[in-house]
Structures are given as structure tokens and as C-alpha cells.
Motif scaffolding. Structure first.
Motif, PDB file in Angstrom:
ATOM      1  N   ASP A  27       0.943  -1.209   0.047  1.00 60.53           N
ATOM      2  CA  ASP A  27       0.015  -0.047  -0.116  1.00 60.53           C
ATOM      3  C   ASP A  27       0.636   1.445  -0.008  1.00 60.53           C
ATOM      4  O   ASP A  27       0.544   2.324  -0.788  1.00 60.53           O
ATOM      5  N   ASP A  28       1.914   1.258   0.610  1.00 60.21           N
ATOM      6  CA  ASP A  28       2.845   2.425   0.722  1.00 60.21           C
ATOM      7  C   ASP A  28       3.365   2.638  -0.575  1.00 60.21           C
ATOM      8  O   ASP A  28       3.611   3.778  -0.862  1.00 60.21           O
ATOM      9  N   VAL A  29       3.567   1.476  -1.032  1.00 56.97           N
ATOM     10  CA  VAL A  29       4.394   1.624  -2.475  1.00 56.97           C
ATOM     11  C   VAL A  29       3.554   2.294  -3.495  1.00 56.97           C
ATOM     12  O   VAL A  29       3.780   3.209  -4.262  1.00 56.97           O
ATOM     13  N   GLN A  30       2.352   1.756  -3.368  1.00 57.31           N
ATOM     14  CA  GLN A  30       1.205   2.336  -4.290  1.00 57.31           C
ATOM     15  C   GLN A  30       1.026   3.822  -4.123  1.00 57.31           C
ATOM     16  O   GLN A  30       1.014   4.811  -4.971  1.00 57.31           O
ATOM     17  N   ARG A  31       1.007   4.358  -2.880  1.00 52.54           N
ATOM     18  CA  ARG A  31       0.740   5.690  -2.534  1.00 52.54           C
ATOM     19  C   ARG A  31       1.925   6.508  -2.903  1.00 52.54           C
ATOM     20  O   ARG A  31       1.762   7.448  -3.498  1.00 52.54           O
ATOM     21  N   LEU A  32       3.235   6.054  -2.883  1.00 59.75           N
ATOM     22  CA  LEU A  32       4.517   6.577  -3.026  1.00 59.75           C
ATOM     23  C   LEU A  32       4.468   6.722  -4.477  1.00 59.75           C
ATOM     24  O   LEU A  32       5.101   7.882  -5.022  1.00 59.75           O
ATOM     25  N   LEU A  33       4.002   5.804  -5.149  1.00 62.61           N
ATOM     26  CA  LEU A  33       3.975   5.955  -6.822  1.00 62.61           C
ATOM     27  C   LEU A  33       3.256   7.175  -7.362  1.00 62.61           C
ATOM     28  O   LEU A  33       3.849   7.771  -8.099  1.00 62.61           O
ATOM     29  N   LYS A  34       1.985   7.189  -6.504  1.00 61.30           N
ATOM     30  CA  LYS A  34       1.148   8.104  -6.962  1.00 61.30           C
ATOM     31  C   LYS A  34       1.714   9.571  -6.878  1.00 61.30           C
ATOM     32  O   LYS A  34       1.377  10.613  -7.466  1.00 61.30           O
ATOM     33  N   GLU A  35       2.560   9.665  -5.679  1.00 62.60           N
ATOM     34  CA  GLU A  35       3.115  10.943  -5.324  1.00 62.60           C
ATOM     35  C   GLU A  35       4.394  11.223  -6.173  1.00 62.60           C
ATOM     36  O   GLU A  35       5.101  12.181  -5.580  1.00 62.60           O
ATOM     37  N   GLY A  36       4.751  10.329  -6.881  1.00 59.85           N
ATOM     38  CA  GLY A  36       5.857  10.547  -7.825  1.00 59.85           C
ATOM     39  C   GLY A  36       7.278   9.835  -7.310  1.00 59.85           C
ATOM     40  O   GLY A  36       8.269  10.234  -7.924  1.00 59.85           O
ATOM     41  N   ALA A  37       7.266   8.804  -6.443  1.00 58.84           N
ATOM     42  CA  ALA A  37       8.222   8.164  -6.202  1.00 58.84           C
ATOM     43  C   ALA A  37       9.052   7.538  -7.235  1.00 58.84           C
ATOM     44  O   ALA A  37       8.186   7.041  -8.266  1.00 58.84           O
ATOM     45  N   GLN A  38       9.975   7.153  -7.483  1.00 58.80           N
ATOM     46  CA  GLN A  38      11.033   6.563  -8.067  1.00 58.80           C
ATOM     47  C   GLN A  38      10.990   4.801  -7.728  1.00 58.80           C
ATOM     48  O   GLN A  38      11.199   4.590  -6.700  1.00 58.80           O
ATOM     49  N   LEU A  39      10.771   3.962  -8.660  1.00 64.38           N
ATOM     50  CA  LEU A  39      10.694   2.686  -8.324  1.00 64.38           C
ATOM     51  C   LEU A  39      12.237   1.802  -9.086  1.00 64.38           C
ATOM     52  O   LEU A  39      12.012   1.941 -10.223  1.00 64.38           O
ATOM     53  N   VAL A  40      12.861   1.213  -8.180  1.00 62.56           N
ATOM     54  CA  VAL A  40      14.106   0.703  -8.645  1.00 62.56           C
ATOM     55  C   VAL A  40      14.204  -0.818  -8.425  1.00 62.56           C
ATOM     56  O   VAL A  40      13.963  -1.403  -7.246  1.00 62.56           O
ATOM     57  N   ASP A  41      14.368  -1.606  -9.316  1.00 62.12           N
ATOM     58  CA  ASP A  41      14.387  -2.862  -9.225  1.00 62.12           C
ATOM     59  C   ASP A  41      15.582  -3.370  -9.191  1.00 62.12           C
ATOM     60  O   ASP A  41      16.753  -3.134 -10.021  1.00 62.12           O
ATOM     61  N   VAL A  42      16.269  -3.935  -8.044  1.00 64.68           N
ATOM     62  CA  VAL A  42      17.917  -4.092  -7.921  1.00 64.68           C
ATOM     63  C   VAL A  42      18.201  -5.546  -7.856  1.00 64.68           C
ATOM     64  O   VAL A  42      19.270  -6.113  -7.842  1.00 64.68           O
ATOM     65  N   LEU A  43      17.264  -6.532  -8.529  1.00 69.15           N
ATOM     66  CA  LEU A  43      17.601  -7.747  -9.090  1.00 69.15           C
ATOM     67  C   LEU A  43      18.565  -7.879 -10.494  1.00 69.15           C
ATOM     68  O   LEU A  43      18.700  -6.787 -11.034  1.00 69.15           O
ATOM     69  N   PRO A  44      18.982  -8.670 -10.691  1.00 69.66           N
ATOM     70  CA  PRO A  44      19.972  -9.021 -11.787  1.00 69.66           C
ATOM     71  C   PRO A  44      19.254  -8.569 -13.372  1.00 69.66           C
ATOM     72  O   PRO A  44      17.836  -8.694 -13.117  1.00 69.66           O
ATOM     73  N   GLU A  45      19.847  -8.144 -14.002  1.00 74.61           N
ATOM     74  CA  GLU A  45      19.013  -7.434 -15.436  1.00 74.61           C
ATOM     75  C   GLU A  45      18.276  -8.734 -16.150  1.00 74.61           C
ATOM     76  O   GLU A  45      17.148  -8.409 -16.679  1.00 74.61           O
ATOM     77  N   ALA A  46      18.683  -9.863 -16.129  1.00 79.37           N
ATOM     78  CA  ALA A  46      17.793 -10.723 -16.698  1.00 79.37           C
ATOM     79  C   ALA A  46      16.535 -11.047 -15.945  1.00 79.37           C
ATOM     80  O   ALA A  46      15.525 -11.200 -16.784  1.00 79.37           O
ATOM     81  N   GLU A  47      16.613 -10.811 -14.768  1.00 81.02           N
ATOM     82  CA  GLU A  47      15.358 -11.245 -14.106  1.00 81.02           C
ATOM     83  C   GLU A  47      14.179  -9.867 -14.163  1.00 81.02           C
ATOM     84  O   GLU A  47      13.321 -10.249 -14.361  1.00 81.02           O
ATOM     85  N   TYR A  48      15.149  -8.607 -14.336  1.00 82.97           N
ATOM     86  CA  TYR A  48      14.192  -7.601 -14.681  1.00 82.97           C
ATOM     87  C   TYR A  48      13.698  -7.753 -15.697  1.00 82.97           C
ATOM     88  O   TYR A  48      12.311  -7.283 -16.203  1.00 82.97           O
ATOM     89  N   ARG A  49      14.527  -8.280 -16.928  1.00 85.09           N
ATOM     90  CA  ARG A  49      13.821  -8.495 -18.305  1.00 85.09           C
ATOM     91  C   ARG A  49      12.621  -9.368 -18.210  1.00 85.09           C
ATOM     92  O   ARG A  49      11.646  -9.106 -18.988  1.00 85.09           O
ATOM     93  N   ASP A  50      12.790 -10.461 -17.669  1.00 86.24           N
ATOM     94  CA  ASP A  50      11.669 -11.251 -17.398  1.00 86.24           C
ATOM     95  C   ASP A  50      10.607 -10.871 -16.898  1.00 86.24           C
ATOM     96  O   ASP A  50       9.454 -10.910 -17.343  1.00 86.24           O
ATOM     97  N   GLU A  51      10.800 -10.127 -15.756  1.00 91.99           N
ATOM     98  CA  GLU A  51       9.378  -9.546 -15.279  1.00 91.99           C
ATOM     99  C   GLU A  51       9.836  -8.648 -14.296  1.00 91.99           C
ATOM    100  O   GLU A  51      10.768  -8.972 -13.485  1.00 91.99           O
TER     101      GLU A  51
END
Lengths: 162, 67
Positions: free
Chosen positions: B8-32
């Protein structure tokens, strides 16, 4: 991994850093938007059927309510007020005395998988164990529904929907 | 000190302009990945790779799992 990333970002001068501890799996479980080459129908949560008949532990068999046909057997799942899966009624127990307490006839602790389990893994496991369906529950034990192997295979492009 | 965020925090923060960073390896990011996230794998997290992020806006990091 993400706690270290959060601290690293703070060390780089970011003052408002948040760690979404539950991560991608939690997001997927909630059915929220995902992107990527394999996003979509690839996890248990994506194909689980949630319309499962349930009953409470402290009722009699006659009050159990509806059932669903799974693998040719009637089934109803036993949950508590929080939706935690406690057991399962299946098959011949529905022929017992309708006055029988559910608690006396349910199977305790049915096998479940987590909602973020990859469908490829699920299909392989179900094939190996020769089962056509499996229950899906969260880590905390909350029932989500039933996953049918046919649905999983369809999602993977290996079969037609039932 | 980084704060923990719920879904819920994430959804609210995103609406407020937060930046979301996936720190998993690139291949996993590409997958999903979570819609709208950018990829900066943990092993590549440094001043250069974060240069495009706005330091005045909240940043949310995530990896894989709860389970």
C-alpha cells in the motif's frame, strides 16, 4: 538484497529511501501490473481459481454448504474467520452422517503451494505426483483458491482451456 | 535511515511521484518487473548508475520475494 540496496542509495545521497521488503512476489500476488518478457500468466496467482466453496471448522457436515468437483471427488475447504486454511473435506466424507462435526472428518493440513510459484515448476511437480489440482495459499496460510493443472498448462501454451 | 514500505505504501508513494528501482539482476528484470520500475542491479548500484534518479524524490527499491 533490497535492504543493502536501500542503504547503498542512502550512502549515495538519497534522503527518502524505501525498501519494499515483500518485493516483486508480493506485487504479483496482488495481481498488480507487471512488465517484461515473461510477465503475465506465469505464476500460480495468475491462473488460480478463487471461487472455492469453504466452511468453518465448528459446523456440522450438513451445514458445510457447497462443494466443487475436483478430480472426480466432491471437495469443500475448511477455513477459519481469517481465511486460514485448516483442512479439507473430500470424497466419501460427504456420505457420512450429516450431524458429524466437520472437525472430526476433515483432512488436516492439505498440501498447498505459494501464489508466486512459477507455472512451469507447478506443472512439472503435478505431473510427477500425478495430481490434477493443488491448493494455493499465502505464506501465512490464507487460502487463495485451487489451481488446476489444465489451467496452468493452458497458460504455458501446452493445452486448451477446460 | 531507509524505511520499510508495504504494498500500500508503494502504491501511494508511486502516485506521489516516487521512483521505483528493481535491484535484481538484469535478466530477472527483463523477465518480469513491477510496471514502471527501472533496473539498477545491486551490484551496479553506484553514483554513475543512479545519476538519472532525482535525489529530491523518494526512491523505492525492491527485489524478489516475501516467500
Amino acid at each position: 538484497m533490497s535492504p543493502r540496496a536501500a542503504w547503498r542509495l542512502e550512502s549515495l545521497g538519497f534522503s527518502k529511501v524505501y525498501d519494499y521488503v515483500d518485493g516483486k512476489a508480493d506485487w504479483a500476488v496482488a495481481g498488480l501490473p507487471r512488465e517484461g518478457d515473461k510477465a503475465g500468466f506465469n505464476r500460480a496467482i495468475d491462473v488460480v481459481r478463487r471461487d472455492v466453496p469453504t466452511c468453518r471448522l465448528n459446523v456440522l457436515l450438513k451445514d458445510a454448504g457447497g462443494t466443487v468437483q475436483v478430480g472426480g471427488k466432491e471437495m469443500c475447504l475448511v477455513v477459519n474467520d481469517e481465511g486460514i486454511l485448516l483442512g479439507r473435506l473430500r470424497g466419501a466424507v460427504f456420505e457420512r452422517d450429516p450431524e458429524t462435526p466437520i472437525e472430526e472428518i476433515m483432512e488436516s493440513g492439505p498440501t498447498t503451494i505459494r501464489p508466486d510459484t512459477m507455472l512451469q515448476d507447478i506443472c512439472a511437480r503435478m505431473e510427477k505426483r500425478r495430481v490434477d489440482s493443488i491448493l494455493v495459499a499465502t505464506e501465512t496460510g490464507r487460502l487463495i483458491g485451487i489451481l488446476y493443472r489444465a489451467d496452468a498448462e493452458w497458460a504455458l501454451g501446452e493445452a486448451e482451456p477446460e | 535511515m531507509p524505511s520499510s514500505a508495504t504494498r500500500d505504501d508503494v502504491q501511494r508513494l508511486l502516485k506521489e511521484g516516487a521512483q521505483l528501482v528493481d535491484v535484481l539482476p538484469e535478466a530477472e528484470y527483463r523477465d518480469e518487473h513491477i510496471a514502471g520500475a527501472v533496473s539498477i542491479p545491486l551490484k551496479k548500484l553506484d553514483r554513475q548508475t543512479t545519476a538519472h534518479l532525482d535525489r529530491n524524490l523518494p526512491v523505492i527499491v525492491y527485489c524478489y520475494d516475501l516467500f
